[in-house]
Enzyme design. Structure first.
Site, PDB file in Angstrom:
ATOM      1  N   ALA A   1       0.856  -1.188   0.000  1.00 44.47           N
ATOM      2  CA  ALA A   1       0.000   0.000   0.000  1.00 44.47           C
ATOM      3  C   ALA A   1       0.889   1.233   0.000  1.00 44.47           C
ATOM      4  O   ALA A   1       2.044   1.190   0.444  1.00 44.47           O
ATOM      5  CB  ALA A   1      -0.917   0.003   1.229  1.00 44.47           C
ATOM      6  N   SER A   2       0.325   2.347  -0.488  1.00 43.67           N
ATOM      7  CA  SER A   2       1.095   3.581  -0.569  1.00 43.67           C
ATOM      8  C   SER A   2       0.206   4.753  -0.187  1.00 43.67           C
ATOM      9  O   SER A   2      -0.947   4.835  -0.607  1.00 43.67           O
ATOM     10  CB  SER A   2       1.640   3.771  -1.988  1.00 43.67           C
ATOM     11  N   ALA A   3       0.737   5.642   0.642  1.00 39.10           N
ATOM     12  CA  ALA A   3       0.001   6.830   1.072  1.00 39.10           C
ATOM     13  C   ALA A   3       0.909   8.052   0.933  1.00 39.10           C
ATOM     14  O   ALA A   3       2.043   7.957   0.473  1.00 39.10           O
ATOM     15  CB  ALA A   3      -0.485   6.669   2.507  1.00 39.10           C
ATOM     16  N   SER A   4       0.410   9.205   1.356  1.00 43.17           N
ATOM     17  CA  SER A   4       1.148  10.452   1.143  1.00 43.17           C
ATOM     18  C   SER A   4       2.401  10.543   1.995  1.00 43.17           C
ATOM     19  O   SER A   4       3.383  11.167   1.601  1.00 43.17           O
ATOM     20  CB  SER A   4       0.243  11.647   1.438  1.00 43.17           C
TER      21      SER A   4
ATOM     22  N   ALA B   1       3.948   7.630   3.784  1.00 40.69           N
ATOM     23  CA  ALA B   1       4.776   6.421   3.792  1.00 40.69           C
ATOM     24  C   ALA B   1       4.125   5.347   2.934  1.00 40.69           C
ATOM     25  O   ALA B   1       2.983   5.491   2.487  1.00 40.69           O
ATOM     26  CB  ALA B   1       4.954   5.923   5.227  1.00 40.69           C
ATOM     27  N   GLN B   2       4.883   4.277   2.706  1.00 43.94           N
ATOM     28  CA  GLN B   2       4.310   3.108   2.056  1.00 43.94           C
ATOM     29  C   GLN B   2       4.766   1.852   2.782  1.00 43.94           C
ATOM     30  O   GLN B   2       5.725   1.878   3.562  1.00 43.94           O
ATOM     31  CB  GLN B   2       4.661   3.053   0.577  1.00 43.94           C
ATOM     32  N   VAL B   3       4.067   0.744   2.508  1.00 48.17           N
ATOM     33  CA  VAL B   3       4.247  -0.480   3.279  1.00 48.17           C
ATOM     34  C   VAL B   3       4.708  -1.607   2.365  1.00 48.17           C
ATOM     35  O   VAL B   3       4.170  -1.791   1.268  1.00 48.17           O
ATOM     36  CB  VAL B   3       2.924  -0.866   3.980  1.00 48.17           C
TER      37      VAL B   3
ATOM     38  N   LYS C   1       7.000  -0.419   7.220  1.00 43.45           N
ATOM     39  CA  LYS C   1       6.486   0.889   6.820  1.00 43.45           C
ATOM     40  C   LYS C   1       7.661   1.847   6.675  1.00 43.45           C
ATOM     41  O   LYS C   1       8.477   1.995   7.595  1.00 43.45           O
ATOM     42  CB  LYS C   1       5.489   1.414   7.862  1.00 43.45           C
TER      43      LYS C   1
ATOM     44  N   ASP D   1      -8.184   8.000  13.977  1.00 43.92           N
ATOM     45  CA  ASP D   1      -8.179   7.938  12.511  1.00 43.92           C
ATOM     46  C   ASP D   1      -8.809   6.623  12.058  1.00 43.92           C
ATOM     47  O   ASP D   1      -8.253   5.880  11.253  1.00 43.92           O
ATOM     48  CB  ASP D   1      -6.738   8.053  12.003  1.00 43.92           C
TER      49      ASP D   1
END
Length: 551
Positions: free
Chosen positions: A132-135, A137-139, A153, A288
């Protein structure tokens, strides 16, 4: 004066906003009044399709075009429902943090630099393809040498510099908005950016997130409600975090949950119980809890991930919040108004009866609706908006709580539309309040304080003896001080008496000398003058003697 680089970035943002039909937001500012006529020359005005979309949709799409940091800003801004119109807040809450991944080779380099060893030494397996990828970090999936499956992460390379640049720009835009727009001043843009600044820098520290995860895991150890993955501290730093890999069904995949035989009604009620347990039992809640961070295990337990944003309340806020909720359940609006004043959420000068009347106007209509049609989260939102008219200051901890409650309620109703949040929460609140007041609560507090008290008890006799001794010595000291003062006063009186006698004697001697000189034939020219002076000296001596004696 705006630096050239920031000026170019502002120009780009302006272009994006205009492309999404948001030129009315830009040109509404006092700064741009002289050039408002340009809106009619905008090529984007010809695109009616853009104009047809609601403003909330247009704002959301503009943030998505501006990039991941602005998406994150929009997500956080959506939590400030006390500041935004409902339609914009609702649309911003739909923002999805879907960001293209960065190369796996870069992730491997960051891991090796942070942990100081090659990936092959650290892990038996390390997948370069991100899960997965976010603003931020990514995993990546990995496996330890003992066979344990984990996820790694990794903070995005160069993201801190990008965040600093974009936040500085947001501050610039916020200050301009505050200066030139009265409507923007009401929304307090600079304070909103400050809150974003703090939140996003907290999320950048993966060691902090790992600590949050570890505490939440301890709070729910052996729980049938929630499972929290284990953190592997030997592989965790500020820009790298390794935790246990979990498997579960995303909570918003309703069809998959049904196929797995999960009781959705039970799942909805458990979600509410988890929230209130975190808030009132542990005073540490996951703030969150959107569907991307929640999974469901085959046994029906929730599984939580991503603990960058956590909330806490003071003991006083916990107590007042619980009493507020119970007062609402019993429709005791007077008590609700009093609690807002007692807690300091509204000024002490607030007229309680007026505040009570305003709260009743907000609350009474909901009791006429079926429970299934009542949104508890939106009800609290209306209450906070009402309290703002009475100068209620925004409570950051309550804003996070409200945002989390909205997420939980929305999730619960998605799982089980008949979810009765009121009746699910009420027994929990009543049990919690019973534990906080009364003899049982007192005995628990004594029990909790007993270990510390048992350490101090042996010292109490010695401390009491020392205190009494100081009192006794203080009494003797006062007696000695009194005797010394009396002796000093006596010496002063004796000295004053001697001084009076000496002055009187000297005055009489002076008068005698002057009289003798007046009668001396050697000074006939002084004659009468010396005689007058002698007479004056005698009178002065007698007067001084009388005055000093009387004194």
């Amino acid at each position: 004066m705006i630096p050239l680089r920031e000026g170019l970035r502002v120009a780009h943002i302006t272009w994006v906003l205009m492309r999404h039909g948001l030129d009315e937001i830009i040109l509404a500012a006092h700064l741009f009044r002289p050039i408002r006529f340009l809106r009619y020359l905008s090529p984007f005005r010809l695109t009616r399709r853009v104009r047809a979309a609601p403003r909330g949709v247009r704002i959301r799409e503009a943030l998505e075009d501006l990039g991941p940091l602005y998406v994150k800003f929009g997500q956080i801004l959506s939590t400030r429902r006390d500041l935004l119109p409902d339609d914009i807040a609702e649309e911003l809450s739909r923002l999805q943090d879907q960001v293209p991944p960065f190369p796996g080779e870069q992730a491997r380099t960051i891991v090796e630099k942070s942990l100081g060893e090659p990936v092959g030494t650290l892990f038996a397996e390390f997948s370069l393809e991100p899960l997965a990828s976010a603003s931020i970090a990514q995993v990546h999936a990995a496996r330890l040498h003992d066979g344990t499956e984990v996820v790694v992460k990794v903070v995005r390379p160069g993201i801190r510099k990008v965040i600093r640049r974009d936040i500085d720009l947001l501050y610039t835009v916020a200050r301009m908005a505050r200066r030139y727009s009265s409507e923007a001043r009401r929304l307090r843009p600079v304070e909103v950016v400050e809150e974003y600044d703090k939140t996003i820098h907290d999320e950048l520290d993966l060691a902090r997130e790992a600590a949050n995860c570890a505490l939440l895991r301890r709070n729910f150890a052996n729980s049938e409600l929630l499972y929290v993955p284990q953190i592997y501290w030997d592989y965790t730093r500020s820009d790298v975090m390794v935790q246990e890999r979990i498997y579960g069904i995303p909570v918003d995949q309703i069809d998959e949950l049904k196929r797995a035989g999960i009781d959705l009604g039970m799942l909805g009620r458990r979600g509410v119980e988890i929230f209130f347990t975190q808030v009132f039992r542990d005073n540490f809640f996951h703030a969150d809890m959107h569907p991307g961070n929640i999974f469901v295990a085959p046994d029906g337990r929730y599984i939580g991930v991503d603990f960058g944003i956590m909330g806490t309340l003071t003991t006083q806020d916990q107590r007042y919040l619980a009493e507020n909720l119970l007062a609402f359940f019993h429709r005791d609006y007077r008590r609700v108004a009093e609690l807002h004043v007692e807690s300091g959420w509204v000024p002490a000068t607030t007229r309680v009866h007026e505040f009570e009347s305003a709260i009743r106007a907000v609350s009474e209509p909901i009791w006429e609706k079926p429970i299934s049609q009542i949104s508890f989260g939106h009800f609290l939102l209306r209450l906070f908006q009402t309290a703002r008219r009475f100068d209620m200051e925004v409570q950051p901890q309550l804003v996070l709580l409200q945002k989390t409650l909205l997420n939980i309620e929305g999730l619960g109703r998605q799982l089980y539309p008949e979810l009765d949040l009121w009746n699910t929460a009420k027994p929990f609140m009543e049990r919690w309040m019973a534990q906080q007041v009364g003899p049982r609560a007192f005995s628990k507090r004594v029990e909790k304080a007993l270990p510390a008290m048992s350490e101090q008890l042996p010292e109490i006799p010695h401390l009491a003896y020392r205190a009494l001794k100081r009192v006794a010595e203080g009494g003797r000291d006062r007696e000695l001080q009194s005797a010394a003062l009396l002796a000093i006063q006596e010496q002063i009186r004796s000295g004053q008496q001697g001084t009076r006698q000496a002055i009187a004697g000297a005055s009489l001697l002076l008068a005698g000398v002057l009289l003798h000189l007046a009668q001396t034939p050697l000074l006939p020219q002084l004659g009468n003058g010396v005689l007058a002076l002698a007479s004056s000296g005698t009178g002065l001596a007698l007067l001084l003697h009388a005055l000093l004696r009387n004194k």
